[in-house]
Design an enzyme around this catalytic site. Structure first.
Site, short mmCIF file in Angstrom:
data_model
loop_
_atom_site.label_atom_id
_atom_site.label_comp_id
_atom_site.label_asym_id
_atom_site.label_seq_id
_atom_site.Cartn_x
_atom_site.Cartn_y
_atom_site.Cartn_z
N ASP A 28 38.60 -1.84 -9.17
CA ASP A 28 39.70 -1.56 -8.25
C ASP A 28 39.21 -0.64 -7.13
OD1 ASP A 28 42.86 -1.51 -7.99
OD2 ASP A 28 42.11 0.51 -7.58
N TYR A 30 39.30 4.14 0.16
CA TYR A 30 38.33 4.84 -0.70
C TYR A 30 36.94 4.93 -0.05
CZ TYR A 30 41.66 3.71 -4.48
OH TYR A 30 42.77 3.56 -5.27
N LYS A 39 42.59 -2.99 -1.20
CA LYS A 39 43.94 -2.67 -0.69
C LYS A 39 43.90 -2.43 0.80
CE LYS A 39 44.51 -0.08 -5.00
NZ LYS A 39 43.22 0.57 -5.20
N HIS A 69 48.46 -0.78 0.04
CA HIS A 69 48.12 0.46 -0.68
C HIS A 69 49.32 1.38 -0.89
CE1 HIS A 69 44.43 3.13 -1.60
NE2 HIS A 69 45.47 3.50 -2.32
#
Ligand code: A2P
Length: 279
Positions: A44, A49, A74, A107
């Site tokens: 994930d 990120y 996302k 997200h």
């Protein structure tokens, strides 16, 4: 590893590896490679990120067949809307060196606290997701951190229902209203921070239950999520903890212990909500 079936017939591992911040202070490629070696098949990540490139390299280096892995990313809060979402997806795919994603999520929802046209914004983002799904570039589409109001507003005009909603979920923070809505609409729930980002690891009730089963508190938290039908996404940079967090399929928590955990008062929540996040 057990698999679960999404509403569109796609199968997904029943536990995954969360990559948020695991690449901040460690060799990102090594962490992700260790996770794949430990046995994680669901990875994930997210554009926010900033580690999609490392995830992509680790996937390549693993030599695993593409269909053996389930890759999620996302769309970032700064890329909401139809055109921006299409562009963001294209970049994620390139950074990951993939030609399709297994799951792509919004997200965080646009929210009334920051966007007067939040319903329209979420719908526009979702339209782009539907297009990418229909083009076969994503096997399943979903949302993350959507509360009841965001789900209700999205579903009304949406042609395709989200297959997944990823929310904060751990003992002491079950978000029962959202989970019940998802259950009724056949939306699979994934849980981020399933260990309450370590805030739960010294909880006396969980320590007592863990002792009785001869398991770690982390394993109790993860097994509890799986038994409640939620797909947990634990994070770790330690190969040992990665492995022990996966070792949760050889025991069952009794109904009475499940009830004890289900009844915990609010504990360990992050406080991150659509109305409190920055964008
Ligand atoms: P570490 O990377 O050193 O293992 P969450 O998934 O709820 O966000 O929690 C992640 C945090 O929990 C990380 O700080 C991670 O640290 C820690 N952690 C992960 N697995 C375990 C475990 N089995 N025992 C103790 N701490 C853990």
């Amino acid at each position: 590893m057990e698999k679960i079936l999404l509403s569109n017939g796609i199968t997904m591992p029943s536990i995954g590896f969360g990559t948020y911040r695991v690449t901040d202070h460690a060799d990102g490629v090594k962490v992700i490679s260790d996770a794949i070696k430990a046995g994680y098949r669901l990875l994930d990540t997210a554009s926010m990120y900033r580690n999609e490139e490392e995830v992509g390299i680790a996937i390549k280096e693993s030599g695993m067949g593409r269909d053996e892995l389930f890759i999620t990313s996302k769309v970032a809060n700064t890329d909401r809307g139809y055109d921006a979402t299409l562009r963001a997806f294209d970049l994620s795919l390139r950074l990951l060196q993939l030609d399709y994603l297994d799951l792509y999520l919004i997200h965080w929802p646009a929210d009334a606290s920051k966007d007067p046209d939040w319903k329209g914004t979420n719908r526009d983002t979702w339209k782009a997701m539907e297009r990418l799904y229909n083009e076969g570039l994503i096997k399943a589409i979903g949302v993350s951190n959507f509360m009841l109001r965001h789900l209700a507003a999205l579903v009304e005009p949406a042609r395709i229902l989200p297959m997944v909603n990823q929310i904060e979920y751990h003992p002491g923070w079950m978000q029962p209203d959202v989970v019940e809505w998802c259950r009724q609409h056949n939306v699979t729930v994934e849980g981020w921070s399933p260990l309450g980002r370590t805030r739960l690891l010294e909880n006396p009730l969980l320590m007592d239950i863990a002792d009785r089963y001869g398991k770690s508190v982390a394993q109790i938290c993860l097994r509890w999520a799986v038994q409640n039908g939620v797909v947990p996404l634990p994070k770790s940079v330690s190969p040992e903890r990665m492995k022990s967090n996966l070792d949760i399929f050889g025991f069952t928590i009794s109904d009475s212990d499940m009830n004890l955990i289900d009844s915990m008062p609010p504990t360990g929540e992050s406080g991150l909500m659509p109305e409190t996040i920055e964008f």
